[in-house]
Design a protein around this motif. Structure first.
Motif, PDB file in Angstrom:
ATOM      1  N   GLU A   1       5.907   6.286  -1.977  1.00 39.21           N
ATOM      2  CA  GLU A   1       4.769   5.794  -1.098  1.00 39.21           C
ATOM      3  C   GLU A   1       5.472   4.903   0.109  1.00 39.21           C
ATOM      4  O   GLU A   1       6.356   4.665  -0.711  1.00 39.21           O
ATOM      5  CB  GLU A   1       3.919   4.893  -2.631  1.00 39.21           C
TER       6      GLU A   1
ATOM      7  N   GLU B   1       6.127   2.307   2.201  1.00 40.33           N
ATOM      8  CA  GLU B   1       5.661   1.086   3.152  1.00 40.33           C
ATOM      9  C   GLU B   1       4.429   0.538   3.979  1.00 40.33           C
ATOM     10  O   GLU B   1       3.499  -0.372   3.510  1.00 40.33           O
ATOM     11  CB  GLU B   1       7.330  -0.101   3.055  1.00 40.33           C
TER      12      GLU B   1
ATOM     13  N   GLY C   1       1.882   3.067   3.845  1.00 41.96           N
ATOM     14  CA  GLY C   1       1.454   3.004   2.860  1.00 41.96           C
ATOM     15  C   GLY C   1       0.663   4.720   3.309  1.00 41.96           C
ATOM     16  O   GLY C   1       0.302   5.162   2.183  1.00 41.96           O
ATOM     17  N   ASP C   2       1.929   5.703   4.198  1.00 44.94           N
ATOM     18  CA  ASP C   2       1.700   6.990   3.505  1.00 44.94           C
ATOM     19  C   ASP C   2       2.592   7.401   2.397  1.00 44.94           C
ATOM     20  O   ASP C   2       2.791   6.460   2.104  1.00 44.94           O
ATOM     21  CB  ASP C   2       2.637   7.018   4.716  1.00 44.94           C
ATOM     22  N   THR C   3       1.544   8.262   1.510  1.00 49.54           N
ATOM     23  CA  THR C   3       1.813   8.977   0.501  1.00 49.54           C
ATOM     24  C   THR C   3       2.698  10.794   0.953  1.00 49.54           C
ATOM     25  O   THR C   3       1.596  11.196   1.586  1.00 49.54           O
ATOM     26  CB  THR C   3       1.047   8.761  -0.359  1.00 49.54           C
TER      27      THR C   3
ATOM     28  N   TYR D   1       8.861   4.451  -4.172  1.00 52.34           N
ATOM     29  CA  TYR D   1       8.475   3.262  -3.205  1.00 52.34           C
ATOM     30  C   TYR D   1       9.174   2.673  -2.642  1.00 52.34           C
ATOM     31  O   TYR D   1      10.679   2.346  -2.914  1.00 52.34           O
ATOM     32  CB  TYR D   1       7.825   2.147  -4.062  1.00 52.34           C
TER      33      TYR D   1
ATOM     34  N   ARG E   1       2.268  -6.277  -4.170  1.00 55.95           N
ATOM     35  CA  ARG E   1       2.477  -4.704  -3.268  1.00 55.95           C
ATOM     36  C   ARG E   1       2.307  -3.958  -4.622  1.00 55.95           C
ATOM     37  O   ARG E   1       2.371  -2.589  -4.999  1.00 55.95           O
ATOM     38  CB  ARG E   1       3.244  -4.181  -2.580  1.00 55.95           C
TER      39      ARG E   1
ATOM     40  N   GLU F   1       0.283  -3.449  -7.279  1.00 57.32           N
ATOM     41  CA  GLU F   1      -1.547  -2.816  -6.659  1.00 57.32           C
ATOM     42  C   GLU F   1      -0.504  -1.096  -6.919  1.00 57.32           C
ATOM     43  O   GLU F   1      -1.327  -0.122  -7.178  1.00 57.32           O
ATOM     44  CB  GLU F   1      -1.500  -2.484  -5.334  1.00 57.32           C
ATOM     45  N   LEU F   2       0.679  -1.320  -7.211  1.00 61.43           N
ATOM     46  CA  LEU F   2       0.944   0.836  -7.116  1.00 61.43           C
ATOM     47  C   LEU F   2       0.893   0.819  -8.680  1.00 61.43           C
ATOM     48  O   LEU F   2       0.896   1.849  -8.942  1.00 61.43           O
ATOM     49  CB  LEU F   2       2.929   0.474  -6.498  1.00 61.43           C
TER      50      LEU F   2
ATOM     51  N   LYS G   1      -2.852   1.790  -9.441  1.00 63.92           N
ATOM     52  CA  LYS G   1      -3.039   2.894  -8.628  1.00 63.92           C
ATOM     53  C   LYS G   1      -1.953   3.926  -9.124  1.00 63.92           C
ATOM     54  O   LYS G   1      -2.762   5.512  -9.719  1.00 63.92           O
ATOM     55  CB  LYS G   1      -2.237   2.978  -6.745  1.00 63.92           C
TER      56      LYS G   1
END
Ligand code: 6R9
Length: 646
Positions: free
Chosen positions: A97, A99, A101-103, A327, A338, A341-342, A345
């Motif tokens: 991931e 920073e 928000g692209d994955t 990350y 954040r 959240e990860l 997720k």
């Protein structure tokens, strides 16, 4: 000594369900004690060897060790191809991931192909086995690909933390004699692109040995370009064949150099080799974290530029076929939840991080983790510094939901892998203590003359037997290797440089670097103990303590504290309260001479507080070398806080 830090403090028994299915049970200690070398030999069989070793350990010329003598293996093959060959090609190796928000999701099959392409590219650029390749990158998948591509062709990688300056990079390129630098235009940090290429241009300009600079496009920032030297990763790597036949290298073939700062200005290039290193990182990762490759989602929330990233983001997890999270950015971007959240997720089950992060989130308050579903977590880890009992209990309760055991792992760049740690299905946990030597490791606490101390005493930590993932030397400087680590108590005893205490139950407590021990009127007081006491006060989130020279007491204790989010004011009353709190907790001798409330503390990439710089401030000196700070502006903030007269 506060109640929670003493031997009478709380114990947390191994959770029964975990213990029942744990990868290692209590017998592992006896097995290792029965025959240490046979034990490590068994662990080496976790890997795939192209050729068996003739001898487990050659220690005929201490302190120069050879493990698995005559054995041959390819480290990248062990981390990649063999899992694909065994039918696990579709398993996710990394949920990455960025920073912003692209994955990206990389399976073992994809990662293997990417590494083969990169290996072919390195060969095309003339990189040969034994050559040194510098990697100065953000936390993106290409960083891991680059490391493994080097390992695959036998080149020695040298990852330099992306936060370090051009000077720090230049001195490392020079010391290692690097022929290639792999970098990116930049990476994302704190919500903005942060350039890397300018520092590379500066450093490489001073390093005539560097032939090429391979640049990954990450942020699309404008970059200066030196024709003939600079190459885009996508131009050179993407067109390569995704196949490459790995060559087996000697067990003692160099794998990487990792620079670590010492007491002098010149950083030490710690050299790790292949077979023993991979054996111990794989086995410790599997045992300490009870890693179940089919079901766990593992996350080392740390930078690859720290040894923790090498051993427990890259080599250990991949050797064990783990599914990991990686990350790119900082925990507070774009918001302070954040990380949590990860975890929610990706359903992270095992989280490994540093006490500094725990204390930072403590400072923000428990509402932040409470806003996310963290019930997937089953095990937690800590590394980098002693974890204060208060922070341990907070981590246990607010992130681990009171159900996850915490593995407080003591080790070093030099040791390569965990050395002192509880085991999750075995040990009754004591908050704040790393507890016991890992099976197959001999660690002792000794006095200044090297005599072993019994329970209930304080001294120096030493390692009395060689271990598979030990450093082999300091790059280019065998004498410094001997002097630094193996001379204080003879060439058979490794001096770790950490103070340690054994409690009445034989648990080992790490007390920080020996040079962090203060001497106040002839009493030895560890900075860690005073810091733990301060953090034990409800108003304090983080504390750094140094000994500053004092005309009457030899040294005086100076503390820098960051208050918790909810705590108000930095007035004189609070400072008095805190001084008295420490005096009550540890004894009047430990009462700080001075306490300064600050917003930030100077830290290294691994979250270690740079006490040396705080000592400079406390003693009103010019600041020493700041090249290894993640953010050198914090020192200006701290200096502004100083009373004008001092
Ligand atoms: C892995 C890593 C090594 C130094 C080490 C010690 C401190 C690391 C610790 C710990 C107490 C722990 N340290 N883990 N102290 N408890 N669990 O951190 O390597 O960056 O080389 O630092 O970190 O002082 O000597 P490295």
């Amino acid at each position: 000594m506060s109640e929670s830090t003493g031997p009478e403090g709380r114990r947390f028994p191994a959770p029964q369900q975990l213990a029942a299915a744990a990868n290692v049970g209590p017998d592992v200690y006896a097995e290792a004690d029965r025959d240490r070398l046979a034990f490590w030999e068994t662990q080496a069989r976790r890997l795939s060897w192209a050729q068996e070793w003739d001898e487990v350990l050659d220690w005929s010329k201490p302190p120069f060790a050879k493990w698995f003598v005559g054995g041959k293996l390819n480290v990248a093959y062990n981390c990649l191809d063999r899992h694909v060959e065994a039918g696990h090609g579709d398993q996710v190796a990394y949920h990455w991931e960025g920073e912003p928000g692209d994955t990206r999701t990389l399976t073992y099959a994809q990662l293997t192909e990417d590494v083969c392409r990169a290996a072919n590219a390195l060969l095309e650029l003339g990189v040969q086995a034994g050559d040194r390749v510098a990697i100065y990158m953000p936390m993106i998948p290409e960083t891991v690909v680059a490391m493994l591509a080097c390992a695959r062709i036998g080149a020695v990688h040298m990852v330099v933390f992306g936060g370090f300056s051009a000077d720090a990079l230049a001195s490392r390129l020079d010391d290692a004699g690097a022929v290639l630098v792999i970098t990116a235009d930049g990476g994302y940090r704190r919500g903005a692109p942060s350039a890397l290429k300018p520092a590379v241009d500066d450093a490489v300009g001073r390093s005539p040995g560097v032939r090429n600079v391979l640049v990954v496009k990450r942020t699309e920032q404008d970059v200066e370009w030196t024709e003939g030297r600079d190459l885009w990763w996508h131009d050179v790597v993407d067109r390569q064949s995704p196949r490459h036949t790995p060559e087996a290298f000697d067990a003692e073939h160099p794998l990487y150099i990792m620079y670590t700062s010492g007491t002098t200005a010149k950083p030490k290039g710690i050299l790790h080799t292949s077979g023993g290193y991979l054996t111990q990182v794989a086995f410790t990762h599997w045992a300490t974290f009870d890693l179940k490759p089919d079901t766990d989602v593992y996350w080392t929330a740390a930078d690859v530029g720290w040894v923790t990233g090498h051993s427990y983001i890259v080599y250990g997890p991949l050797a064990n076929r783990a599914t990991s999270v990686m990350y790119e950015g900082t925990p507070e971007t774009p918001h302070r939840g954040r990380w949590f959240e990860l975890i929610q997720k990706y359903g992270v089950t095992i989280l490994y991080t540093a006490p500094t992060v725990i204390r930072t989130v403590m400072k923000w308050g428990e509402d932040i983790p409470a806003g996310f579903d963290l019930t997937s977590l089953r095990l937690l880890g800590s590394v980098g510094e002693p974890i204060n009992p208060e922070a341990w209990l907070w981590y246990h309760q607010n992130i681990g939901g009171g159900r996850c055991p915490i593995m407080d792992t003591w080790w070093q760049t030099e040791t390569g892998a965990h050395m002192i740690t509880p085991l999750p299905g075995v040990t009754d946990l004591v908050p704040g203590s790393a507890q016991h030597p890992f099976p197959g490791i001999s660690a002792k606490v000794v006095d200044d003359e090297g005599n072993e101390l019994g329970d209930d005493s304080t001294g120096l930590l030493v390692l009395t037997e060689p271990w598979p993932s030990m450093l082999r030397t300091i790059w280019g400087d065998d004498d410094r290797y001997v002097d630094t680590y193996w001379s204080r108590f003879g060439t058979n005893v490794y001096f770790a440089g950490d103070g340690a205490k054994k409690d009445a139950d034989g648990n080992i407590w790490l007390l920080g670097r020996v040079d962090d021990v203060m001497n106040v009127s002839g009493h030895r007081i560890s900075t860690t103990e005073v810091e733990s006491s301060l953090v034990g006060h409800p108003t304090v989130a983080e504390a750094a303590v140094v000994g500053a020279s004092d005309p009457t007491t030899g040294q005086g204790i100076v503390a820098f504290v960051i208050l918790r989010g909810s705590a108000e004011d930095s007035g004189e009353d609070l400072v008095q309260t805190l001084r008295n709190h420490v005096a009550r907790d540890i004894g009047p001798i430990a009462k700080p001479r001075q306490i300064m409330v600050v917003q930030e503390l100077p830290k290294t990439r691994s979250g270690k507080i740079m006490r040396r710089l705080l000592r400079d401030v406390a003693e009103n000196r010019e600041l020493g070398d700041v090249t290894t700070l993640t953010d050198s502006s914090v020192m200006n903030l701290i200096k502004e806080k100083l009373p004008a007269s001092s």
